[in-house]
Structure formats: structure tokens, C-alpha cells
Design a protein around this motif. Structure first.
Motif, short mmCIF file in Angstrom:
data_model
loop_
_atom_site.label_atom_id
_atom_site.label_comp_id
_atom_site.label_asym_id
_atom_site.label_seq_id
_atom_site.Cartn_x
_atom_site.Cartn_y
_atom_site.Cartn_z
N TYR A 193 5.94 -22.73 0.69
CA TYR A 193 6.68 -23.68 1.12
C TYR A 193 7.47 -23.56 2.35
O TYR A 193 8.10 -24.38 2.97
N ASN A 245 10.41 -31.07 7.87
CA ASN A 245 9.93 -32.46 7.91
C ASN A 245 11.04 -33.73 8.34
O ASN A 245 11.14 -34.81 8.25
N GLU A 293 8.09 -32.15 -6.10
CA GLU A 293 7.40 -31.59 -4.67
C GLU A 293 8.61 -31.83 -3.30
O GLU A 293 8.54 -30.87 -2.51
N ALA A 351 9.57 -29.13 -0.93
CA ALA A 351 9.27 -29.32 0.65
C ALA A 351 10.34 -29.04 1.68
O ALA A 351 10.13 -28.71 2.71
#
Length: 395
Positions: free
Chosen positions: A200, A116, A163, A167
Motif C-alpha cells: 500500500y 490519490n 481498502e 489506500a
């Protein structure tokens, strides 16, 4: 961030801290050193003859990834131990002990940015083998310390993490049997962790250097469980060593096994920054992975040590018998104070559990424990040391 800044927040390594703690204090009896996990059982009888027979090979540069014979021996051991067939050319590589691999594999496989775009996280049990944290920091990742306490069976509850942390996770370290607590990850634990890794997208770094020191049944291995699940082999990186299995800590020999893509990256870094084992030592390692008799003999001695510890600490508050490895993880009021008291009054030297943990939210899960290494060759010495320990701290 330059290197000095990156490492400036790391505490001193455990053993220099212990030396500072005990400095200036005389031992209160004959010294029994139970600090470092250095096995002192007898070495396999073939070590000296093999080195003597191959001494001329010290004059040669050794193969960087291990000789074909050593890689085949490692692959054969994996097949016998876990029922998993791995190509020795693409799936395994010899190491100078697991510490090298646990550090360098993180550098090789941890990206600069998570998927991300944020800083990646490396998940680390707390308490832990200190190289995990140093590897994470060296790779530019954020180490996330996950408590491994009595409430979680002395294994980290990775699923409890937020989370956003999961992630960003790129690597999760796990030691089984665990150092320092001696807890064993069963097949269900491995399956759940492997499922998380696939969900993940992180890799599991399985530190299994204590896998052959156990109480009853052989601990399941991550390679075995992953194969049974049909999991992506690139999510699994397994590390093993001859230090504990074969009582050869000075040989500095182990291996890493993973998927072909991971191994290609690890080998590429090794070509630039690694130091291969000298050829005579690779010959010793080859024989060690092919022989189980010396391992069984050593394990029988550890079984006697487990029995001694269980008897001595039967009434110890919250005593948890280790299921694997050779450490006792004993509950105390304060790990530093207990260590200093033991040394001053008895000469028994142990390691404060606080030095193996990291304070998170004001809590260091190792602060209320001491780690006791049951590595003496002589069981009488062990019984004497453990008895002195119990009588001193229980009084």
C-alpha cells in the motif's frame, strides 16, 4: 485549519485527567504510585563519573544528529541485537527520547496529500501512546484508530481496515512490546505488516522502546525482519530509547533508524526544529548502548516482578501475563470507577485504561481495563501494592 481548531478535539492528556479524577479524594492507605512508566531500577554506575568527567562540554553546542561516537555505538548495538548493519552516518540519528522522534518524524515524512490526492491517514493502535494521535493531527492527517483487543492478541489488525483507508495510509504506528498491554509482535506479524506497507506504500513507525524488557526470548525487531525479507528500508522507521532499557528516563536519549532518504528528511527538520542532547549526556548514552550488564541485571528484576504478578493475579478474570514491558493490563468493569475505588480505599494509584484509548463507534477498548506500572525498585513494595489492588477490586 489553524492550530487551535486542529487540536480542539483532542482529549486532555492522561495524567491531567487522572489528577482531575482523584482531586479532592484522600488516599485510603500508604500511597503506592503505579501510574507512570518511569523505571526506578538503579541507573548504570558509570553515569555520574562520565558526566563529571565531561562537564566542561556543557559549554559547547552539541552535534545536532549525535556525535560520531554515539552514532557508532547505536549502530553497533543494532548489529549485535538484530544482526543488521546500518551506516551510522546515513541510517541513524540520536533523539531526545523516542517521544520527540515519534512526533517529528511524522511531521517530516507524512505528505499533505495521499498518493490519490485525498487526506492521508495515519493508522494508530487503540489504546495507544498519545503522541501518535497528536503527531497525526499536527501533520494534517486523519488518525485512524485500530482496536488492539484480547480478540486480536492485543495487537492491531491493520488488514481488517477498509481498502480506501489503507489506500490513503502514509504511516502505521506499532508499539512492540505494546504499551499498555505488553503484547509482542512476532516475526510473522512483522512480515505481514511489512508486506502491507510495501503493497500500500505506507511507512511503519515501530516504537520499540520496551524491546529490552521481556519475559523469555528477545522480541524480534522490525529492522531485523525487514532485512531478512529484503524489504525496502524506506518503509521502516524504528525508534528506541534508553529510558526503559537502561533506567534513564531523565537522560532523554534515544534514536531513530531508517532508510537514507527518510533519514535525510528527518535530519532536515531536526536542523530547524530539533534540540540536540548536551554533549555530556551523549557521552553517557554512548556507554549505555555499549554495555549490556546493567540491562541484564534490570531484566532479572523484571523477571521477579512478572512472577509476583502472575502469582497474585492467577485467579483474576481474563488475566493476560505481559510478554514484554512493565505494565499490567487488568480487566475491570469500569476503568475510572476502579481507579477511584482503589485510591479511596487503599492508596494504590493506577491509570484508567479509558484514558489511553479513543472511543470509536461508541466503544473505547481501554474502558474496561486499568494500567498498572510495575516500576518500583523494591519488590516488597510491588507485592504489597498488587496485593492491595487485588483484594480491593476482587472483593
Amino acid at each position: 485549519m489553524n492550530t487551535p481548531e486542529r487540536f480542539s478535539n483532542l482529549p486532555d492528556y492522561a495524567f491531567p485527567r487522572l489528577r482531575k479524577l482523584l482531586h479532592g479524594t484522600e488516599p485510603g492507605g500508604e500511597v503506592v504510585d503505579m501510574t507512570i512508566g518511569e523505571p526506578r531500577h538503579g541507573m548504570p554506575g558509570f553515569v555520574a563519573p562520565v558526566v563529571a568527567q565531561t562537564v566542561d562540554e556543557f559549554a559547547k553546542y552539541p552535534p545536532n544528529e549525535g556525535t560520531p561516537e554515539l552514532k557508532a555505538a547505536i549502530s553497533g548495538w543494532i548489529s549485535r541485537r538484530y544482526g543488521v548493519s546500518l551506516d551510522p552516518e546515513t541510517r541513524v540519528m540520536a533523539l531526545n527520547g523516542t517521544r520527540e522522534g515519534l512526533f517529528n518524524a511524522c511531521l517530516a515524512l507524512c505528505p499533505e496529500r495521499a498518493a490519490n490526492g485525498d487526506t492521508p491517514t495515519v493508522l494508530i493502535p487503540n489504546p495507544f501512546y498519545q503522541v501518535y494521535a497528536v503527531a497525526a493531527v499536527a501533520a494534517g492527517a486523519e488518525p485512524v484508530f485500530v482496536p488492539a483487543t484480547a480478540e486480536t492478541g492485543f495487537l492491531p489488525d491493520f488488514a481488517s481496515l477498509p481498502e480506501d483507508v489503507l489506500a490513503r495510509a502514509e504511516i502505521a504506528y506499532l508499539c512492540s512490546p505494546s504499551n499498555p498491554q505488553g503484547a509482542v509482535a512476532d516475526a510473522l506479524y512483522w512480515r505481514e505488516l511489512i508486506g502491507m506497507a510495501e503493497g500500500y506504500g505506507f511507512r511503519i513507525f515501530a516504537d520499540e522502546c520496551y524491546s529490552e524488557v521481556y519475559r523469555n526470548a528477545p522480541p524480534p525487531g522490525v529492522l531485523q525482519v525487514a532485512a531478512e525479507m529484503g524489504a525496502d528500508p524506506e518503509k521502516i522507521v524504528s525508534f528506541h530509547s534508553l529510558s526503559k532499557r537502561s533506567n534513564l528516563p531523565g537522560l532523554r536519549s534515544g534514536f531513530v533508524a531508517s532508510g537514507p532518504a527518510n533519514m535525510a528528511e528527518i535530519k532536515r527538520l531536526r536542523a530547524y526544529a530539533g534540540a540536540p542532547m548536551p554533549l555530556p549526556l551523549q557521552r553517557v548514552a554512548e556507554l549505555a548502548w555499549c554495555d549490556e550488564a546493567h540491562v541484564e541485571e534490570s531484566r532479572a528484576l523484571y523477571a521477579r516482578k512478572y512472577a509476583i504478578a502472575d502469582e497474585i493475579f492467577a485467579a483474576w478474570p481474563e488475566y493476560t501475563p505481559p510478554q514484554g514491558g512493565f505494565f499490567l493490563w487488568l480487566k475491570v468493569d469500569d476503568s475510572e470507577q476502579a481507579t477511584l475505588k482503589l485510591w479511596r480505599e487503599t492508596g494504590v494509584k493506577v491509570l484508567p485504561g479509558a484514558y489511553l484509548g479513543r472511543e470509536v463507534a461508541g466503544v473505547n477498548p481501554g474502558a474496561g481495563y486499568i494500567r498498572v506500572a510495575m516500576v518500583t525498585k523494591d519488590t516488597d513494595e510491588l507485592q504489597d501494592g498488587l496485593t492491595r489492588l487485588r483484594d480491593c477490586l476482587a472483593g
